[in-house]
Design a protein around this motif. Structure first.
Motif, short mmCIF file in Angstrom:
data_model
loop_
_atom_site.label_atom_id
_atom_site.label_comp_id
_atom_site.label_asym_id
_atom_site.label_seq_id
_atom_site.Cartn_x
_atom_site.Cartn_y
_atom_site.Cartn_z
N LEU A 85 12.28 -1.11 2.39
CA LEU A 85 12.55 -2.65 1.88
C LEU A 85 11.32 -3.36 1.98
CD1 LEU A 85 14.67 -5.07 2.42
CD2 LEU A 85 14.14 -4.85 4.88
N MET A 86 11.15 -4.40 0.91
CA MET A 86 9.77 -5.35 0.70
C MET A 86 10.32 -6.43 1.37
SD MET A 86 8.22 -6.35 -2.62
CE MET A 86 6.75 -7.09 -2.84
N THR A 87 9.13 -6.76 2.37
CA THR A 87 9.28 -8.21 3.12
C THR A 87 8.06 -9.15 2.67
OG1 THR A 87 7.84 -7.16 4.77
CG2 THR A 87 10.22 -7.05 5.03
N SER A 88 8.11 -10.10 3.09
CA SER A 88 6.83 -11.11 2.84
C SER A 88 5.81 -10.77 4.00
CB SER A 88 7.47 -12.84 3.11
OG SER A 88 8.50 -12.92 2.24
N ARG B 242 -3.37 -3.20 -6.26
CA ARG B 242 -2.50 -3.96 -5.21
C ARG B 242 -2.71 -3.00 -3.79
NH1 ARG B 242 -2.54 -6.95 -8.61
NH2 ARG B 242 -0.98 -8.11 -9.64
N LEU B 243 -2.56 -4.02 -2.79
CA LEU B 243 -2.49 -3.14 -1.53
C LEU B 243 -1.12 -3.39 -0.89
CD1 LEU B 243 -5.07 -3.62 1.51
CD2 LEU B 243 -2.52 -3.81 2.06
N TYR B 244 -0.49 -2.16 -0.57
CA TYR B 244 0.84 -1.98 0.00
C TYR B 244 0.78 -1.80 1.41
CZ TYR B 244 3.29 -1.72 -4.49
OH TYR B 244 3.74 -1.72 -5.86
N ARG B 245 1.00 -2.80 2.21
CA ARG B 245 0.99 -2.78 3.60
C ARG B 245 2.24 -2.17 4.36
NH1 ARG B 245 -1.78 -1.11 8.16
NH2 ARG B 245 -1.74 -2.68 9.64
N VAL B 246 2.29 -1.15 4.65
CA VAL B 246 3.59 -0.29 5.15
C VAL B 246 3.26 -0.29 6.79
CG1 VAL B 246 5.14 1.86 5.49
CG2 VAL B 246 3.64 1.20 3.34
N PHE C 79 7.57 -2.85 3.96
CA PHE C 79 6.10 -3.05 3.40
C PHE C 79 6.05 -4.52 2.64
CE2 PHE C 79 8.36 -1.71 -0.37
CZ PHE C 79 7.62 -2.49 -1.42
N PHE C 80 4.97 -5.00 2.54
CA PHE C 80 4.59 -6.12 1.51
C PHE C 80 3.60 -5.72 0.93
CE2 PHE C 80 2.70 -6.84 5.83
CZ PHE C 80 1.28 -7.29 5.55
N VAL C 81 3.20 -6.58 -0.21
CA VAL C 81 2.05 -6.32 -1.13
C VAL C 81 1.31 -7.65 -1.22
CG1 VAL C 81 1.73 -5.87 -3.56
CG2 VAL C 81 3.86 -5.04 -2.83
N LEU C 82 -0.25 -7.42 -1.28
CA LEU C 82 -1.13 -8.28 -1.50
C LEU C 82 -1.77 -7.82 -2.74
CD1 LEU C 82 -2.70 -8.08 2.18
CD2 LEU C 82 -0.85 -9.47 1.32
N GLU D 201 -9.19 -12.33 -0.10
CA GLU D 201 -9.89 -13.29 0.81
C GLU D 201 -8.53 -14.43 1.10
OE1 GLU D 201 -13.36 -11.32 -0.49
OE2 GLU D 201 -11.58 -12.23 -1.48
N SER D 202 -7.63 -14.63 -0.04
CA SER D 202 -6.61 -15.60 -0.23
C SER D 202 -5.30 -15.25 0.71
CB SER D 202 -6.24 -15.66 -1.46
OG SER D 202 -5.52 -14.76 -1.81
N ALA D 203 -5.41 -13.92 1.11
CA ALA D 203 -4.26 -13.26 2.07
C ALA D 203 -4.55 -12.94 3.58
CB ALA D 203 -3.59 -11.96 1.36
N VAL D 204 -5.87 -12.41 3.47
CA VAL D 204 -6.44 -11.87 4.88
C VAL D 204 -7.90 -12.51 5.24
CG1 VAL D 204 -4.99 -9.87 4.89
CG2 VAL D 204 -7.33 -9.79 3.87
N VAL D 205 -8.05 -12.29 6.33
CA VAL D 205 -9.46 -12.76 6.99
C VAL D 205 -10.28 -11.30 6.99
CG1 VAL D 205 -10.99 -13.83 8.87
CG2 VAL D 205 -8.63 -14.71 8.17
#
Length: 299
Positions: free
Chosen positions: A140-143, A264-268, A277-280, A285-289
């Motif tokens: 399942l893909m989430t935000s 792409r980074l897939y964060r499971v 998971f979600f995708v960055l 830098e626009s999504a994480v510190v």
């Protein structure tokens, strides 16, 4: 029977040790697929220590909240109650120090024979080893979590516990967890392409870290089902929730900068109990510190 004299009194060390041990026993049953009726546990513990069932349930919720901060799976049904009694942190620390196998709850065993009978609880023995021959249903893909979202300030005891056990560092060292996350994304990508009538591309999906070794800056080579463009996927897996910290290598960041169209980074997260998971996409830098954790020293 409820002890009326305990109303309004903090739980003592013995009571906290009992409920923490009971929580982990339930968690092991839940993720291993064994029968579990949480209400029976709450009632039995209530009878044993003289606390109300409601008080027991609230303390279960406290434990759930702490485990979320530690990047561990938690039980459904109790919520996450951050109105902590400070002593709960010491009780959890004692249990985790005395029962290191608790960190493996829900993880598949590489060698089932490594589980031996001991006087301490043995966790994780009910989950079978995944096989690359088995292709699970698509994830399942989430935000993604919102950058800069405010988080409640951690009590001093919880901050100390997180520093000691460091969920991000523990995930980084857990090669088995990383492989499990990559495996799930590998099968997800193949299933996703097949569902979009691109079986031709599904056959070409490559588990790069296994076939070519680490160091490429990504783990899986896949494709966009619409136009067939290459997709370079770096998988970061955690047992914790979506907001659990994670580490990136210099090579991964460089490939993200060099190939922003493909990387792409897939964060499971929430592995292996309720994996999502979600995708960055770059720029990261626009999504994480991004915070420096180590420096290379040279002459």
């Amino acid at each position: 029977m409820v002890d009326q004299g305990k109303y309004g009194r903090n739980w003592d060390e013995e009571e906290l040790d009992l409920i923490v041990a009971d929580y982990f026993a339930m968690l092991d049953d839940a993720v291993s697929g064994r029968p579990l009726i949480k209400a029976h546990h709450a009632k039995a513990l209530s009878d044993q220590i003289g606390r109300t069932v409601g008080s027991v349930g609230q303390k279960y919720g406290n434990i759930s909240a702490v485990l979320t901060e530690l990047g561990m799976p938690k039980l459904n049904g109790f919520g996450s109650r951050p109105n902590y009694q400070e002593a709960i942190f010491s009780a959890l620390e004692r249990h985790l120090d005395q029962n290191p196998a608790a960190w493996d709850i829900g993880m598949p065993l590489r060698d089932p024979m490594r589980v031996q009978a001991t006087e301490q609880p043995t966790y994780g023995s009910g989950v079978s080893e995944p096989s690359t021959a088995f292709e699970p249903a698509p994830l399942l893909m989430t935000s993604a979590p919102r950058l800069g979202a405010e988080r409640p300030r951690r009590p001093a005891g919880l901050s100390r516990l997180v520093r000691k056990f460091d969920p991000a560092a523990r995930d980084q060292r857990n090669r088995q967890l990383g492989l499990l996350g990559e495996e799930r994304i590998f099968h997800h990508e193949r299933a996703h392409l097949i569902a979009h009538d691109r079986a031709d591309l599904a056959k070409k999906v490559e588990w790069t870290s296994q076939e070519r070794g680490d160091g490429a800056g990504y783990d899986i080579r896949s494709f966009d089902p619409t136009d067939g463009r290459e997709r370079l996927i770096e998988v970061k897996a955690t047992r914790g929730g979506a907001s659990t910290d994670f580490f990136l290598t210099r090579t991964e960041c460089e490939v993200a900068q060099e190939r922003p169209d493909a990387w792409r980074l897939y964060r499971v997260h929430s592995l292996p109990v309720r994996p999502e998971f979600f995708v960055l996409a770059p720029p990261l830098e626009s999504a994480v510190v991004l915070t420096p954790e180590a420096w290379r020293a040279s002459f």
